[in-house]
Design a protein around this motif. Structure first.
Motif, mmCIF file in Angstrom:
data_model
loop_
_atom_site.group_PDB
_atom_site.id
_atom_site.type_symbol
_atom_site.label_atom_id
_atom_site.label_comp_id
_atom_site.label_asym_id
_atom_site.label_seq_id
_atom_site.Cartn_x
_atom_site.Cartn_y
_atom_site.Cartn_z
ATOM 1 N N LEU A 59 49.044 37.978 50.295
ATOM 2 C CA LEU A 59 47.879 37.409 50.959
ATOM 3 C C LEU A 59 46.621 38.029 50.380
ATOM 4 C CD1 LEU A 59 47.094 35.461 53.266
ATOM 5 C CD2 LEU A 59 47.107 37.436 54.809
ATOM 6 N N GLU A 60 45.636 37.171 50.022
ATOM 7 C CA GLU A 60 44.395 37.656 49.428
ATOM 8 C C GLU A 60 43.232 36.814 49.942
ATOM 9 O OE1 GLU A 60 43.884 38.794 45.018
ATOM 10 O OE2 GLU A 60 42.842 36.868 45.174
ATOM 11 N N ASP A 61 42.510 37.316 50.934
ATOM 12 C CA ASP A 61 41.313 36.651 51.444
ATOM 13 C C ASP A 61 41.541 35.176 51.786
ATOM 14 O OD1 ASP A 61 39.861 39.035 51.092
ATOM 15 O OD2 ASP A 61 39.399 38.520 49.017
ATOM 16 N N GLY A 62 42.553 34.911 52.590
ATOM 17 C CA GLY A 62 42.814 33.548 53.021
ATOM 18 C C GLY A 62 43.501 32.687 51.985
ATOM 19 N N ALA A 63 44.057 33.309 50.973
ATOM 20 C CA ALA A 63 44.747 32.568 49.916
ATOM 21 C C ALA A 63 46.022 33.308 49.525
ATOM 22 C CB ALA A 63 43.847 32.397 48.697
#
Length: 247
Positions: free
Chosen positions: A181-185
């Motif tokens: 998971l990376e900033d909503g992506a």
């Protein structure tokens, strides 16, 4: 062992494009079956559908099967290397170079499709809206837009590891991916080891950021594009399908 870092801004580069199909087919992806199911879905929504545009068509494997099911089938692809592969595979089919957010082909189709979660490369609602508006603009009245989404935030599994070993065309290919998971992506890091007798082992790597849009964001984009949207669970990858009828 040689190492190649393939982290393009506009899709898969040549080295990975060359092994892309071998890996996914080796993992069991049934392009012919998916094309048949997609054609059946289109004709159920649009009886007598005659034409189809496949956006983000990749190397054109879906196109090669869809071409026998409609009078006019065309593709659109952003990555130059994937585009070249699609044109080589489908010499009798028109495959356009273009960006799903703003292409303008000057014609419409009975159906516009965007499969294999390519839509997830849109970075925010504005880009998602732009893509769906462009799809709708290329869909004839009474036609349908079909989009395969990426995972929704609640269905994504952070930390997921995928692995496969495939033997094809004299090559042994190992693919390992890790999703986080990376900033909503979703950030997916993928590594390939490609071994060929007499050629040694080549290491290829790529990294993709795929947005975790909620279902409501897709539905909003369809509605803003003037499309009557419906979500169908399941689909070819288990992530479902959105359909949108144009009045």
């Amino acid at each position: 062992m040689t190492t190649t870092d393939a982290r393009p801004a506009d899709g898969y580069t040549g080295a990975i494009a060359r092994v892309y199909d071998l890996v996914h087919q080796g993992k069991g992806k049934d392009y012919a079956g998916e094309a048949a199911d997609l054609a059946a879905l289109v004709t159920a929504r649009v009886p007598g559908a005659r034409s189809l545009l496949d956006v983000a068509c990749g190397t054109g494997l879906h196109l090669s099967h869809l071409a026998a099911r409609f009078e006019r089938v065309e593709g659109l692809e952003l990555s130059p290397d994937m585009l070249a592969a699609a044109r080589h595979r489908n010499p009798a089919t028109t495959v356009h170079h273009g960006d799903m957010r703003d292409f303008a082909l000057g014609t419409t189709y009975s159906a516009v499709t965007c499969m294999f979660s390519s839509i997830g490369h849109m970075t925010d609602q504005t880009e998602l809206d732009a893509a769906l508006a462009t799809f709708a603009a290329h869909t004839e009245s009474g036609g349908v837009v079909v989009v395969e989404p990426w995972w929704f935030p609640e269905t994504f599994t952070p930390g997921y590891v995928g692995a496969a070993v495939v033997e094809a065309e004299g090559k042994t290919i190992s693919r390992v991916s890790h999703s986080r998971l990376e900033d909503g992506a979703t950030r997916i890091d993928v590594h390939y080891l490609v071994a060929e007798p007499g050629e040694g082992v080549e290491h290829l790597s790529e990294s993709h950021r795929i947005t975790l849009f909620p279902r409501s964001a897709y539905e909003l984009a369809f509605e803003r594009a003037g499309l009557a949207v419906e979500f169908l669970p399941g689909g070819p990858s288990g992530r479902g399908l959105f359909t949108g009828l144009r009045p």
